[in-house]
Design a protein around this motif. Structure first.
Motif, short mmCIF file in Angstrom:
data_model
loop_
_atom_site.label_atom_id
_atom_site.label_comp_id
_atom_site.label_asym_id
_atom_site.label_seq_id
_atom_site.Cartn_x
_atom_site.Cartn_y
_atom_site.Cartn_z
N LEU A 55 4.25 -0.20 -12.18
CA LEU A 55 4.60 -0.72 -10.85
C LEU A 55 5.48 -1.95 -11.00
CD1 LEU A 55 1.21 -0.36 -8.96
CD2 LEU A 55 3.25 1.07 -8.72
N GLY A 56 6.54 -2.01 -10.22
CA GLY A 56 7.49 -3.11 -10.34
C GLY A 56 6.85 -4.47 -10.09
N GLU A 57 7.30 -5.46 -10.82
CA GLU A 57 6.83 -6.83 -10.66
C GLU A 57 7.93 -7.62 -9.95
OE1 GLU A 57 5.55 -10.42 -13.65
OE2 GLU A 57 4.76 -8.42 -14.08
N PHE A 58 7.67 -7.95 -8.70
CA PHE A 58 8.68 -8.61 -7.88
C PHE A 58 8.31 -10.08 -7.63
CE2 PHE A 58 8.46 -4.10 -6.24
CZ PHE A 58 9.54 -3.66 -7.01
N ILE A 59 9.32 -10.89 -7.43
CA ILE A 59 9.14 -12.32 -7.22
C ILE A 59 9.17 -12.63 -5.73
CG2 ILE A 59 10.01 -14.62 -7.75
CD1 ILE A 59 9.04 -13.02 -10.18
N ARG A 60 8.14 -13.33 -5.27
CA ARG A 60 8.08 -13.74 -3.85
C ARG A 60 8.37 -15.22 -3.74
NH1 ARG A 60 4.20 -16.04 -0.61
NH2 ARG A 60 2.65 -15.96 -2.29
N SER A 61 9.35 -15.57 -2.91
CA SER A 61 9.67 -16.99 -2.70
C SER A 61 8.55 -17.65 -1.90
CB SER A 61 11.00 -17.13 -1.96
OG SER A 61 10.96 -16.49 -0.70
N GLU A 62 8.43 -18.96 -2.00
CA GLU A 62 7.33 -19.70 -1.38
C GLU A 62 7.27 -19.53 0.14
OE1 GLU A 62 7.30 -23.75 -2.49
OE2 GLU A 62 7.08 -23.37 -4.64
N ALA A 104 8.28 -16.90 1.87
CA ALA A 104 8.34 -15.50 2.29
C ALA A 104 6.95 -14.88 2.26
CB ALA A 104 9.29 -14.72 1.40
N PRO A 105 6.62 -13.99 3.20
CA PRO A 105 5.29 -13.36 3.21
C PRO A 105 5.16 -12.27 2.14
CG PRO A 105 6.62 -12.52 5.03
CD PRO A 105 7.42 -13.62 4.39
N TYR A 106 6.29 -11.75 1.66
CA TYR A 106 6.28 -10.70 0.65
C TYR A 106 7.63 -10.70 -0.07
CZ TYR A 106 8.43 -8.49 4.73
OH TYR A 106 9.21 -8.25 5.82
N PRO A 107 7.70 -10.11 -1.26
CA PRO A 107 9.00 -10.01 -1.96
C PRO A 107 9.95 -9.12 -1.17
CG PRO A 107 7.16 -9.54 -3.45
CD PRO A 107 6.59 -9.57 -2.07
N SER A 108 11.22 -9.45 -1.19
CA SER A 108 12.20 -8.66 -0.43
C SER A 108 12.26 -7.22 -0.93
CB SER A 108 13.58 -9.30 -0.53
OG SER A 108 14.01 -9.35 -1.89
N GLU A 109 12.00 -6.99 -2.22
CA GLU A 109 12.06 -5.63 -2.77
C GLU A 109 10.94 -4.73 -2.24
OE1 GLU A 109 13.65 -8.49 -5.94
OE2 GLU A 109 11.93 -8.39 -4.55
N ALA A 110 9.90 -5.35 -1.68
CA ALA A 110 8.79 -4.56 -1.14
C ALA A 110 9.14 -3.91 0.19
CB ALA A 110 7.56 -5.45 -0.97
#
Length: 399
Positions: free
Chosen positions: A194-201, A203-209
């Motif tokens: 499963l992809g490991e995505f980075i969430r900015s502080e 943001a409620p979720y990573p944009s890739e989600a």
């Protein structure tokens, strides 16, 4: 004891009822009762002496499941085994049918250091042993020093580095006494695909989600992060394996590798396969085109590699039985083995120093359904992995 069995079982999110493990995911009391009963049935069917469990959120839930397995197994014994008044009660078949409970078995549980609040839980692993443990089992997850993997450009310049400080899930190491020998057992659950995505502080979720705004490049980078983490975790495990082998200890590694046996991460754990003949190979310090390794050097290189190499129980059995396929995972039309049992050469018949030999390998996978099948929702409660087990016959004089 002339033989023992060892198994790997990903129980898929084992936690008590009405407890949110991932966001909006939990079991009703009825669902949990069904799941516990199903898991217990599988445990009874395996009847293994040593079991490595993955995806365990709570030790209590695992102990409850083992208690249910014992009750089922004892009832099965009462129905299936002849009493001492029967002339045939000593027949060998009944020794194999008998379920032996885990009331006195040792259980080690490794909690995940990333485990969080409800909805943000992270699973750990456990090892169950009817044979007990030697010493206290050890948990490997947080690095004493960050693992920095340096890179170099083709020109020899600094190429940056990849660094991790903690593994995604713990690796559990336990030493198990096996009739005069001590076998080091590692149970692992490597990072998934499963992809490991980075969430900015902010943001409620990573944009890739957000699949409505599908980002193929960002999701590909997430998959790359997951793969790099999985391979780094495999390298950490490999280091722990080598430390045991260099002490002369037999080693068995089992668990959910989250990749097939020929994947790079799996090959990191098993070690290299020796080249057929190093006398053909140009020396590392060659001064001319005919500068090859000598016969003595070639033999030593092969021995150095073989001494620390692990062997797949599945592969050994496939060669022995002519079976052409084993799978422990089914998803999206792909059937593959991502759960493995690996053994040091102490359990291969070819090596003169072996203490035993794997004589049988079994997989319980009839419950697996491809995600595209209408039966797939059944997997919500059952495990989405097959269970694997190896039977090891001990050698006379080596026990």
């Amino acid at each position: 004891m002339t033989a023992f069995t060892i198994a790997s079982f990903n129980v898929k999110n084992l936690i008590g009822p009405d407890k949110e493990y991932y966001k909006f995911q939990s079991y009703t009391p009825e669902e949990y009762a069904w799941k516990e009963d199903w898991l217990a049935d599988q445990i009874v069917a395996m009847n293994a002496d040593i079991v490595g469990f993955q995806e365990v959120f709570e030790e209590e839930a695992l102990r409850d499941t083992l208690g249910r397995a014992d009750r089922i197994g004892q009832a099965q014994n009462a129905e299936s085994l002849p009493g001492p008044d029967k002339r045939y009660h000593k027949h060998a078949i009944f020794q194999h049918l008998e379920y032996r409970d885990y009331a006195k078995a040792a259980l080690a549980f490794a909690r995940n250091i990333h485990d969080g609040a409800p909805g943000q839980r992270r699973p750990g692993v456990a090892i169950l042993s009817r044979l007990g443990f030697v010493g206290t089992p050890e948990i490997i997850q947080e690095m004493d020093q960050p693992l920095d993997i340096p890179f170099q450009t083709m020109g020899g310049d600094d190429g940056g580095h990849f660094s991790i400080r903690k593994l995604s899930r713990p690796i559990l190491k336990a030493r198990v006494p096996v009739q005069g020998a001590v076998v080091t057992v590692f149970n692992c659950h490597l990072k998934s695909k499963l992809g490991e995505f980075i969430r900015s502080e902010d943001a409620p979720y990573p944009s890739e989600a957000d699949l409505t705004q599908y980002d193929p490049i960002g999701r590909a980078l997430g998959a790359a992060r997951a793969a790099m983490r999985r391979m780094a975790e495999a390298w950490v495990l490999r280091g722990a394996i080598i430390a045991e082998l260099r002490q002369g200890n037999p080693v068995i590694v089992l668990g959910d590798f989250n990749d097939h046996e020929n994947a790079v991460s799996s090959e990191i754990i098993t070690g290299e396969v020796p080249f057929k003949n190093y006398e053909w190979m140009l020396r590392h310090d060659a001064e001319h085109r005919g500068d090859r390794y000598s016969e003595e050097e070639a033999a030593q290189i092969t021995e150095n590699i073989e001494a620390v190499r692990l062997h797949s129980a599945e592969k050994m059995f496939v060669r022995k039985s002519l079976r052409d396929m084993v799978y422990t995972s089914a998803f999206g039309g792909h059937y593959e083995s991502i759960d493995q049992i690996l053994m040091s050469r102490h359990f291969t018949p070819e090596w003169t120093g072996a203490i035993g030999e794997m004589t049988y390998f079994s997989v319980l996978n009839d419950h697996l359904t491809d995600g595209s099948h209408p039966e797939a929702p059944y997997n919500k409660l059952a495990s989405d992995h097959g269970q694997i087990m190896a039977t090891i016959q001990l050698r006379e004089g080596k026990r």
